[in-house]
Scaffold this active site. Structure first.
Site, PDB file in Angstrom:
ATOM      1  N   HIS A  81      44.893  43.428  44.763  1.00 13.54           N
ATOM      2  CA  HIS A  81      44.082  42.685  43.799  1.00 13.54           C
ATOM      3  C   HIS A  81      44.101  43.309  42.401  1.00 13.54           C
ATOM      4  O   HIS A  81      43.714  42.668  41.425  1.00 13.54           O
ATOM      5  CB  HIS A  81      42.641  42.521  44.299  1.00 13.54           C
ATOM      6  CG  HIS A  81      41.815  43.758  44.285  1.00 13.54           C
ATOM      7  ND1 HIS A  81      41.511  44.475  45.419  1.00 13.54           N
ATOM      8  CD2 HIS A  81      41.205  44.428  43.274  1.00 13.54           C
ATOM      9  CE1 HIS A  81      40.749  45.505  45.115  1.00 13.54           C
ATOM     10  NE2 HIS A  81      40.547  45.508  43.801  1.00 13.54           N
ATOM     11  N   ASP A 109      45.536  44.135  51.251  1.00 11.23           N
ATOM     12  CA  ASP A 109      45.144  44.504  49.882  1.00 11.23           C
ATOM     13  C   ASP A 109      45.844  45.773  49.419  1.00 11.23           C
ATOM     14  O   ASP A 109      45.228  46.673  48.837  1.00 11.23           O
ATOM     15  CB  ASP A 109      43.622  44.668  49.780  1.00 11.23           C
ATOM     16  CG  ASP A 109      43.146  44.690  48.327  1.00 11.23           C
ATOM     17  OD1 ASP A 109      43.865  44.154  47.464  1.00 11.23           O
ATOM     18  OD2 ASP A 109      42.059  45.240  48.064  1.00 11.23           O
ATOM     19  N   SER A 148      39.436  50.768  42.166  1.00  8.51           N
ATOM     20  CA  SER A 148      40.332  50.125  43.123  1.00  8.51           C
ATOM     21  C   SER A 148      41.709  50.772  43.109  1.00  8.51           C
ATOM     22  O   SER A 148      42.327  50.928  42.060  1.00  8.51           O
ATOM     23  CB  SER A 148      40.499  48.637  42.780  1.00  8.51           C
ATOM     24  OG  SER A 148      39.412  47.891  43.221  1.00  8.51           O
TER      25      SER A 148
END
Length: 392
Positions: A131, A161, A244
């Site tokens: 993402h 992911d 992230s």
């Protein structure tokens, strides 16, 4: 309960006109200095003399009180600082852009983190979250303060992911040591390193392992339905927007997880998630070698049994009352693995390899994990339990 990824995106953090926070901070300092200078300029000579007297008095007071002992600061070395020293340089900032550089130019649209896990030949390889780089027309990696390198997205996988990037390895001096996430102990120290808010590179937060093996639902297409169940490590180490793809390390400085998400609720605090390194490793290898993850398909269109009304369960599926969970086959594709295994419309799958199946996400995961192997499927047809074998 709402889950959200913690990457800094245009929608989350970019106002209509983006301003560099460091630039804003410098402007504030300049304004303060100019304001102080203006105040001195408009003072009368008497006032200035008074200030001189006060300054002289203050100086005298300082002299009389300077006998207080001041000890030199001690450089603290602990297990935590040693772990951070070992891993810090291998964690990088990632910046994504949209637009065409040749014509209208590009605009920075997001930021995240990444971990340099390998250096081979002229290149270095970085793992981050899908993402973070999804939809970007250009990706840059900041390997040290002020040094950004163009990155190529080698491969990306939405379900897990994860994504792999490649950069010029000549400016890379450190590669992360990957740890064994299966050996984690509940309550052991956990340290998160990343790029929160997109400009605080190398930020470190510390907590513990809150759960060694947690499963959370994932909705990849935004339709409100669970598409996948992600196996994650839970930690209370602070994971903020921009973290992230960064590293979750143990006290030995080994990367045990890739930070991915947190729970976004006002009343929730200290619940973050990371993809376990043992789960990530085979995905990283597939992405690096093939640019994608090849997964088998059963060749069926399915629905969760929980979506079927009581009349349909009794009259159409003819299920016994004891069967409350499973997956209903709505359609079987021709020449598919399911057809070859003898599965038909309205069969209700309840087990795969002896493990109960309660949702389409669980069935999908079981199929992916059985890739290249035979898979035993237990199902109900016209109220009777049967078993078949699918050969990949």
């Amino acid at each position: 309960m709402g889950y959200y990824d913690d990457s800094e995106s245009q929608e989350q953090y970019r106002p209509q006109k983006k301003r560099n926070p460091v630039f804003t901070f410098l402007i504030m300092i300049i304004v303060a200095v100019v304001s102080s200078a203006a105040t001195v300029f408009f003072m009368t000579s008497d006032e200035f003399g008074l200030l001189e007297d006060k300054a002289s008095t203050a100086s005298s007071q300082t002299t009389t009180t300077s006998s207080l002992p001041i000890k030199n600061a001690v450089a603290v070395k602990s297990d935590t600082t040693k772990a951070v020293d070992k891993a810090l340089e291998s964690v990088v900032g990632i910046y994504t852009y949209q637009g065409n550089q040749l014509f209208e130019g590009t605009t920075e649209t997001g930021a995240g983190s990444g971990v340099i896990y390998k250096k081979s030949g002229d290149y270095a390889y970085i793992v981050t979250n899908h993402h973070v780089v999804d939809g970007a027309s250009q990706v840059e990696v900041q390997v040290s303060e002020g040094t950004r390198l163009q990155a190529k997205v080698v491969g990306s996988d939405e379900l897990t992911d994860l994504a792999v990037l490649r950069i010029d390895g000549s400016k890379v001096n450190s590669v992360a040591e990957l740890g064994d996430s299966s050996k984690l102990t509940l309550g052991e120290p956990a340290i998160a390193i990343g790029n929160p808010l997109g400009f605080l590179e190398g930020s470190v937060t510390e907590g513990i392992i809150s759960s060694t093996n947690r499963t959370i639902p994932v909705d990849t297409n935004g339709d409100g339905q669970e598409d996948w169940q992600s196996e994650v490590i839970q930690t209370d180490a602070s994971i903020n927007p921009g973290n992230s793809g960064g590293a979750l390390i143990n006290i030995d400085g080994q990367v045990i997880g890739i930070n991915s998400s947190k729970i976004a609720q006002d009343e929730v605090e200290g619940i973050g998630f990371a993809i376990p390194m043992n789960v990530a490793k085979p995905i990283i290898e597939d992405l690096e070698q093939d640019g994608k993850v090849d997964r088998p398909t059963l060749g069926v269109r399915i629905a969760n049994l929980s979506q079927v009304n009581p009349v349909g369960r009794t009259e159409t599926l003819k299920l016994p009352d004891s069967v409350q969970e499973g997956v209903v086959i709505i359609e079987v594709e021709g020449s598919s693995l399911a057809e070859k295994a003898g599965l038909k419309q309205y069969d209700v799958i309840t087990k795969v390899n002896g493990d109960k199946i309660s949702s389409d996400a669980e069935l999908r995961r079981s199929i992916y994990e059985s890739n290249g192997k035979k898979m035993s499927i237990t199902y109900y047809r016209n109220g009777k339990e049967q078993t078949t074998t699918v050969s990949f």
